[in-house]
Design an enzyme around this catalytic site. Structure first.
Site, short mmCIF file in Angstrom:
data_model
loop_
_atom_site.label_atom_id
_atom_site.label_comp_id
_atom_site.label_asym_id
_atom_site.label_seq_id
_atom_site.Cartn_x
_atom_site.Cartn_y
_atom_site.Cartn_z
N HIS A 1 -41.85 -20.06 -76.65
CA HIS A 1 -40.79 -19.51 -75.81
C HIS A 1 -40.60 -20.34 -74.55
CE1 HIS A 1 -44.06 -16.96 -73.76
NE2 HIS A 1 -43.53 -17.66 -72.78
N ASN B 1 -46.06 -19.40 -78.11
CA ASN B 1 -45.25 -19.14 -79.30
C ASN B 1 -43.94 -19.92 -79.28
OD1 ASN B 1 -43.80 -17.76 -77.37
ND2 ASN B 1 -43.78 -15.79 -78.45
N GLU C 1 -37.73 -15.57 -76.51
CA GLU C 1 -38.74 -15.49 -77.55
C GLU C 1 -38.24 -16.08 -78.86
OE1 GLU C 1 -41.60 -14.58 -76.66
OE2 GLU C 1 -41.54 -12.92 -75.23
#
Length: 223
Positions: free
Chosen positions: A122, A120, A127
């Site tokens: 990260h 994603n 995050e």
């Protein structure tokens, strides 16, 4: 930014890490499936100081899914001369105080940070939604990051952790972003081409003054 694509079965990263990590070097190291094959080939980090990039909270000491456990079994346990190791104390009664203590350790500087790339976008446990000036801190984990712990052998799914923030990573003397596997091809492409911003925190690294992207052929989209 330098992008290096080769077979990258671990030899390149291991060799260059040994060459770079002279006595007194402070290394901030990620763990996980991408870097495990690289670390297994390293034999000499004598005189260096290793700082763990992140750690899952809520897992019991010694749990195989903890980042410390992975660092030990993939790297520390087979080094000829174990280096000094700094860790965020996720077992402390107050995680916020533990994060502040780790920030103090990191304030002495990082010479080289070696990080992987999450699916994603990260970096560490930073995050999506993370600001570029976010410090080392306690974080809530995305579901995907929490699930990763299970693939590493964690006994439970952690919901939080302590991670080195971009505030510290962006001041490192050098950053290596290591990416392997065809499953990382799309997110690598996005990291290298998307607008820099919090939607894909990994894009922040493109603003680092000394970034090296080390990828294998499958992640680079080559055959």
């Amino acid at each position: 930014m330098e992008v290096v694509a080769d077979a990258l079965r671990g030899e390149t990263v291991a060799r260059e890490l040994e060459e770079t990590a002279t006595p007194g070097t402070r290394l901030c190291l990620a763990t996980g499936a991408t870097l495990a094959p690289c670390y297994r080939l390293v034999r000499d980090l004598t005189g260096t100081e290793l700082l763990l990039l992140d750690e899952f909270g809520g897992l019991p000491p010694g749990d195989p899914g903890r980042c410390e456990s992975m660092l030990r079994r993939h790297l520390l346990d087979h080094l000829d001369s174990p280096p000094t190791v700094g860790l965020p104390d996720v077992d402390a009664p107050d995680p916020e105080t533990a994060a502040a203590a780790y920030r103090e350790i990191l304030s002495k500087g990082i010479d080289l940070a070696v990080v992987g790339l999450g699916r994603n976008g990260h970096i560490g446990m930073n995050e999506p939604g993370t600001a570029v000036d976010a410090p080392t801190r306690v974080v809530e984990l995305a579901a995907e990051t929490s699930a990763n712990a299970g693939s590493y052998g964690a006994s439970i799914s952690p919901t939080w952790g302590i991670t080195v923030g971009f505030a510290e990573l962006m001041t490192a003397g050098e950053v290596w972003l290591v990416v392997t596997g065809p499953h990382k091809r799309d997110i690598l492409s996005q990291t290298l081409t998307s607008p820099i911003g919090p939607d894909l925190p990994a894009t922040y690294l493109r603003s680092h003054h000394n970034l090296r992207v080390m990828v294998d052929i499958s992640a680079a989209g080559k055959r």
